[in-house]
Motif scaffolding. Structure first.
Motif: not given
Length: 363
Positions: A184-187, A230-240
């Protein structure tokens, strides 16, 4: 009372012991009585101790140093009060430092950190005491415990909203540790405030590697994710409903053991190095908490009731703003300024002692 309040702030900056009304009265040779100071600290109005009064005090300095490269940093800390009477202000809170609950005053603190004229400036732009007025029974232990009407996450979001929307404080990132990395805070930060964040994130979080996997609920534990430093990976989180960008840093502790830190940001296009060099700015708020406890006497007040305890803490934050202003205008840090005042006081005390000894020996 405003003049008396300013006097009290100067007293906090000058003092090294308990900041009592009796000592302050003696310091000014009785020109201000103990009762006057006590009544001032017991002021129930917002005129002296309200957030509008606080913003009026810090606004000129904020406007002097602000720029788009500053960071808003959030954390909370506990002013331990093991011998004080329990109340909605002084109660038990979980301490990450001790790994258990401790008795004290829990304060949520929002700090603005920015570089100005080749100097680092760190200003407390918002704070709120975590109050627990309700007493309920713990279903697990059967013992009574106190709970608050608002969570620290709710306080965090309100402080951010005030700083960004009401006071228009510019910043490039909002920084916090993994405890504040809530969906909720991130959104709220990304959608409502239109700002980017950089948080620590716990290894037990479930993440998806694509929006399609998110819809199919194909999650993997963060700790099990194949990710190299060294890597930057795109991810997804539920409700975001927007992508996050994850990095993993391996560091060496003082005992030569290895530690792992995961960080996640909402800002697209950052390099690994940009992320791991920005996140350590979060530690600046820990330095501020140390200064609050050592240089402005936030923990050294004999106040006994919730209102005077809260107002003393308000005064300590105002003193923190003043010592930061002094740091900006001189070449000294908080501890150097405090030491200079202390040495001056010891010199005066030493001279008085020599005078007393001379008077006694020649009586």
């Amino acid at each position: 009372r405003p003049r008396l309040f300013d006097l009290y702030i100067d007293f906090l900056l000058s003092s090294t012991q308990q900041s009592s009304a009796t000592v302050l009265s003696e310091l000014v040779d009785g020109e201000v009585s103990h009762d006057q100071i006590t009544r001032m600290l017991d002021d129930p109005t917002d005129e002296l101790f309200g957030q509008k009064a606080y913003w009026k005090r810090i606004k000129p300095l904020i406007r002097e140093v602000q720029n788009d490269h500053g960071c808003l940093i959030m954390d909370d800390f506990i002013v331990e009060k093991p011998h004080s009477k329990e109340s909605e202000v002084v109660c038990y809170h979980h301490s990450h430092l001790h790994g258990r609950s401790v008795k004290g005053i829990n304060i949520v603190h929002l700090q603005y950190s920015v570089d100005h004229l080749e100097k680092e400036v760190h200003l407390p732009v918002g704070f709120e005491i975590v109050r627990k007025p309700q007493i309920v029974e713990d279903p697990k232990t059967g013992k009574s415990k106190r709970i608050g009407k608002r969570t620290k996450h709710e306080i965090f979001r309100d402080l951010l909203k005030t700083a960004v929307h009401l006071h228009h404080i510019p910043c490039s990132f909002i920084l916090a540790d993994s405890w504040y990395c809530a969906n909720e805070t991130m959104s709220f930060i990304k959608k409502k405030l239109k700002k980017d964040f950089l948080f620590g994130i716990k290894t037990n979080r479930n993440v998806a590697l694509s929006r399609a996997q998110l819809k199919r609920k194909e999650f993997v534990k963060l700790a099990d994710l194949p990710l190299e430093p060294g890597q930057v990976k795109q991810i997804w989180i539920k409700d975001v409903d927007f992508p996050l960008y994850l990095v993993k840093e391996i560091y060496i502790n003082k005992d030569q053991s290895k530690g792992i830190l995961y960080m996640v940001t909402s800002k697209q296009g950052l390099t690994y190095q940009q992320i791991i060099s920005t996140y350590p700015k979060r530690w600046r708020i820990e330095e501020a908490h140390k200064s609050l406890k050592n240089n402005v006497m936030i923990a050294k007040s004999p106040t006994r009731i919730p209102r005077t305890q809260a107002n003393h803490i308000f005064a300590a934050f105002c003193a923190m703003v003043q010592i930061e202003w002094m740091k900006l205008k001189t070449a000294s840090n908080h501890f150097a300024i405090k030491r200079k005042l202390y040495i001056k006081a010891v010199k005066a005390s030493f001279k008085e002692l020599q005078r007393m000894k001379y008077s006694i020996s020649h009586a």
